[in-house]
Scaffold this motif. Structure first.
Motif, PDB file in Angstrom:
ATOM      1  N   LEU A   1       1.050  -1.343  -0.331  1.00  0.00           N
ATOM      2  CA  LEU A   1       0.070   0.035  -0.316  1.00  0.00           C
ATOM      3  C   LEU A   1       0.941   1.514   0.158  1.00  0.00           C
ATOM      4  CD1 LEU A   1      -3.000  -0.650   2.511  1.00  0.00           C
ATOM      5  CD2 LEU A   1      -2.802  -0.375   0.180  1.00  0.00           C
ATOM      6  N   LEU A   2       1.978   1.508   0.591  1.00  0.00           N
ATOM      7  CA  LEU A   2       2.675   2.659   0.857  1.00  0.00           C
ATOM      8  C   LEU A   2       3.467   2.832  -0.717  1.00  0.00           C
ATOM      9  CD1 LEU A   2       3.854   4.607   2.344  1.00  0.00           C
ATOM     10  CD2 LEU A   2       6.279   3.353   2.768  1.00  0.00           C
ATOM     11  N   THR A   3       4.305   1.490  -0.979  1.00  0.00           N
ATOM     12  CA  THR A   3       4.834   1.301  -2.534  1.00  0.00           C
ATOM     13  C   THR A   3       3.531   2.374  -3.433  1.00  0.00           C
ATOM     14  OG1 THR A   3       5.752  -0.186  -2.317  1.00  0.00           O
ATOM     15  CG2 THR A   3       5.535   0.533  -4.025  1.00  0.00           C
ATOM     16  N   LEU A   4       2.690   1.998  -3.645  1.00  0.00           N
ATOM     17  CA  LEU A   4       1.466   2.444  -4.537  1.00  0.00           C
ATOM     18  C   LEU A   4       0.728   3.513  -4.333  1.00  0.00           C
ATOM     19  CD1 LEU A   4      -1.346   0.494  -5.509  1.00  0.00           C
ATOM     20  CD2 LEU A   4      -2.664   2.033  -4.563  1.00  0.00           C
ATOM     21  N   LEU A   5       0.377   4.113  -3.244  1.00  0.00           N
ATOM     22  CA  LEU A   5      -0.144   5.573  -2.386  1.00  0.00           C
ATOM     23  C   LEU A   5       1.163   5.823  -3.114  1.00  0.00           C
ATOM     24  CD1 LEU A   5      -1.901   4.472   0.450  1.00  0.00           C
ATOM     25  CD2 LEU A   5      -2.666   5.466  -1.457  1.00  0.00           C
ATOM     26  N   THR A   6       2.603   6.186  -2.512  1.00  0.00           N
ATOM     27  CA  THR A   6       3.505   6.905  -2.348  1.00  0.00           C
ATOM     28  C   THR A   6       3.919   7.282  -4.291  1.00  0.00           C
ATOM     29  OG1 THR A   6       5.122   5.092  -1.925  1.00  0.00           O
ATOM     30  CG2 THR A   6       4.636   6.729  -0.770  1.00  0.00           C
ATOM     31  N   GLY A   7       4.125   6.321  -4.727  1.00  0.00           N
ATOM     32  CA  GLY A   7       3.806   6.126  -6.419  1.00  0.00           C
ATOM     33  C   GLY A   7       3.005   6.508  -7.456  1.00  0.00           C
ATOM     34  N   THR A   8       1.522   6.811  -6.486  1.00  0.00           N
ATOM     35  CA  THR A   8       0.937   7.716  -7.242  1.00  0.00           C
ATOM     36  C   THR A   8       0.368   8.662  -7.292  1.00  0.00           C
ATOM     37  OG1 THR A   8      -0.909   5.466  -7.203  1.00  0.00           O
ATOM     38  CG2 THR A   8      -1.938   6.964  -7.647  1.00  0.00           C
ATOM     39  N   VAL A   9       1.111   9.214  -5.530  1.00  0.00           N
ATOM     40  CA  VAL A   9       0.882  10.675  -5.413  1.00  0.00           C
ATOM     41  C   VAL A   9       2.091  11.273  -6.218  1.00  0.00           C
ATOM     42  CG1 VAL A   9       0.759  12.305  -3.642  1.00  0.00           C
ATOM     43  CG2 VAL A   9      -0.269  10.223  -3.752  1.00  0.00           C
ATOM     44  N   PHE A  10       3.314  10.960  -6.386  1.00  0.00           N
ATOM     45  CA  PHE A  10       4.264  10.877  -6.795  1.00  0.00           C
ATOM     46  C   PHE A  10       3.662  12.256  -8.274  1.00  0.00           C
ATOM     47  CE2 PHE A  10       8.209  11.478  -8.853  1.00  0.00           C
ATOM     48  CZ  PHE A  10       8.954  13.272  -8.029  1.00  0.00           C
ATOM     49  N   GLN A  11       3.433  10.189  -9.203  1.00  0.00           N
ATOM     50  CA  GLN A  11       3.116  10.549  -9.908  1.00  0.00           C
ATOM     51  C   GLN A  11       2.205  12.157 -10.097  1.00  0.00           C
ATOM     52  OE1 GLN A  11       5.021   9.098 -12.213  1.00  0.00           O
ATOM     53  NE2 GLN A  11       4.233  10.404 -14.577  1.00  0.00           N
ATOM     54  N   PHE A  12       0.842  12.132  -9.820  1.00  0.00           N
ATOM     55  CA  PHE A  12       0.338  13.239 -10.253  1.00  0.00           C
ATOM     56  C   PHE A  12       0.948  14.721  -9.676  1.00  0.00           C
ATOM     57  CE2 PHE A  12      -3.632  10.361  -8.973  1.00  0.00           C
ATOM     58  CZ  PHE A  12      -4.078  10.763 -10.066  1.00  0.00           C
ATOM     59  N   ALA A  13       2.206  14.406  -8.913  1.00  0.00           N
ATOM     60  CA  ALA A  13       2.389  15.539  -8.082  1.00  0.00           C
ATOM     61  C   ALA A  13       3.560  15.658  -9.643  1.00  0.00           C
ATOM     62  CB  ALA A  13       3.457  15.565  -7.289  1.00  0.00           C
ATOM     63  N   VAL A  14       4.263  15.079 -10.727  1.00  0.00           N
ATOM     64  CA  VAL A  14       5.017  15.207 -11.640  1.00  0.00           C
ATOM     65  C   VAL A  14       3.761  15.937 -13.148  1.00  0.00           C
ATOM     66  CG1 VAL A  14       5.884  13.809 -13.819  1.00  0.00           C
ATOM     67  CG2 VAL A  14       6.639  13.553 -10.796  1.00  0.00           C
ATOM     68  N   ILE A  15       2.913  15.089 -13.031  1.00  0.00           N
ATOM     69  CA  ILE A  15       1.593  15.857 -13.559  1.00  0.00           C
ATOM     70  C   ILE A  15       1.216  17.016 -14.143  1.00  0.00           C
ATOM     71  CG2 ILE A  15      -0.887  15.294 -15.215  1.00  0.00           C
ATOM     72  CD1 ILE A  15      -0.250  12.516 -14.204  1.00  0.00           C
ATOM     73  N   THR A  16       0.978  17.027 -12.635  1.00  0.00           N
ATOM     74  CA  THR A  16       0.881  18.765 -11.940  1.00  0.00           C
ATOM     75  C   THR A  16       2.301  20.631 -12.067  1.00  0.00           C
ATOM     76  OG1 THR A  16       0.558  18.308  -9.783  1.00  0.00           O
ATOM     77  CG2 THR A  16      -1.152  17.486 -11.227  1.00  0.00           C
ATOM     78  N   GLY A  17       3.031  19.335 -12.440  1.00  0.00           N
ATOM     79  CA  GLY A  17       4.219  20.283 -12.281  1.00  0.00           C
ATOM     80  C   GLY A  17       5.002  20.720 -10.840  1.00  0.00           C
ATOM     81  N   ASN A  18       4.105  19.278  -9.949  1.00  0.00           N
ATOM     82  CA  ASN A  18       4.731  19.760  -7.938  1.00  0.00           C
ATOM     83  C   ASN A  18       6.207  18.923  -8.303  1.00  0.00           C
ATOM     84  OD1 ASN A  18       3.003  22.587  -8.438  1.00  0.00           O
ATOM     85  ND2 ASN A  18       1.040  21.086  -8.168  1.00  0.00           N
ATOM     86  N   ALA A  19       6.861  18.245  -9.008  1.00  0.00           N
ATOM     87  CA  ALA A  19       7.388  17.465  -7.913  1.00  0.00           C
ATOM     88  C   ALA A  19       7.886  17.516  -7.448  1.00  0.00           C
ATOM     89  CB  ALA A  19       7.698  16.554  -9.586  1.00  0.00           C
ATOM     90  N   GLU A  20       9.142  18.787  -7.349  1.00  0.00           N
ATOM     91  CA  GLU A  20       9.743  19.339  -6.684  1.00  0.00           C
ATOM     92  C   GLU A  20       9.107  19.260  -5.165  1.00  0.00           C
ATOM     93  OE1 GLU A  20      13.305  20.007  -7.219  1.00  0.00           O
ATOM     94  OE2 GLU A  20      12.622  19.305  -9.482  1.00  0.00           O
ATOM     95  N   GLY A  21       8.078  19.827  -4.236  1.00  0.00           N
ATOM     96  CA  GLY A  21       7.422  19.824  -3.928  1.00  0.00           C
ATOM     97  C   GLY A  21       7.246  18.207  -2.829  1.00  0.00           C
ATOM     98  N   PHE A  22       7.201  17.482  -4.424  1.00  0.00           N
ATOM     99  CA  PHE A  22       6.700  16.165  -2.602  1.00  0.00           C
ATOM    100  C   PHE A  22       8.277  15.462  -3.782  1.00  0.00           C
ATOM    101  CE2 PHE A  22       3.164  17.913  -4.228  1.00  0.00           C
ATOM    102  CZ  PHE A  22       2.349  17.401  -2.903  1.00  0.00           C
ATOM    103  N   LEU A  23       8.970  15.526  -3.589  1.00  0.00           N
ATOM    104  CA  LEU A  23      10.516  14.702  -3.366  1.00  0.00           C
ATOM    105  C   LEU A  23      11.011  13.381  -2.608  1.00  0.00           C
ATOM    106  CD1 LEU A  23      12.917  16.606  -5.673  1.00  0.00           C
ATOM    107  CD2 LEU A  23      11.658  15.045  -6.003  1.00  0.00           C
ATOM    108  N   TRP A  24      10.232  13.593  -1.524  1.00  0.00           N
ATOM    109  CA  TRP A  24      10.267  13.437  -0.072  1.00  0.00           C
ATOM    110  C   TRP A  24       9.134  12.066  -0.149  1.00  0.00           C
ATOM    111  CZ3 TRP A  24       5.392  12.183   2.639  1.00  0.00           C
ATOM    112  CH2 TRP A  24       4.698  12.938   1.304  1.00  0.00           C
ATOM    113  N   LEU A  25       8.974  11.697  -0.769  1.00  0.00           N
ATOM    114  CA  LEU A  25       7.566  10.701  -1.364  1.00  0.00           C
ATOM    115  C   LEU A  25       8.194   9.766  -1.586  1.00  0.00           C
ATOM    116  CD1 LEU A  25       4.224  12.248  -2.465  1.00  0.00           C
ATOM    117  CD2 LEU A  25       4.644  11.320  -0.433  1.00  0.00           C
TER     118      LEU A  25
END
Length: 87
Positions: free
Chosen positions: A22-46
């Motif tokens: 679940l952790l792998t699934l959720l962190t990967g999905t949320v980070f991908q959404f951050a990349v798509i929206t252009g906010n990846a820099e703020g979510f590198l901790w994921l």
């Protein structure tokens, strides 16, 4: 392996694999959404969590392999139980 042993192995491993999968699934999905929206820099901790780095505990070298091995065993035992179930 007989039916009881397969079911026992599956039920033994499943609770331990629930959180990492679940952790792998959720962190990967949320980070991908951050990349798509252009906010990846703020979510590198994921990515640290996604790769198995939990603060002082660093499992980056083994976490993906343990995740993959656990999921593989669950898939094999699950399919085996499904194929052996009465129709």
């Amino acid at each position: 392996m007989n039916r009881v042993q397969i079911r026992r192995l599956h039920s033994l491993i499943a609770p331990f694999m629930l959180l990492p999968i679940l952790l792998t699934l959720l962190t990967g999905t949320v980070f991908q959404f951050a990349v798509i929206t252009g906010n990846a820099e703020g979510f590198l901790w994921l990515l640290d969590l996604h790769r198995g780095k939990f603060g002082q505990i660093n499992l980056e070298m083994v976490y993906p392999f343990l995740n993959a091995l656990g999921l593989l065993v669950l898939a094999i035992t699950g399919i085996s139980m499904w194929l052996r179930s009465p129709r």
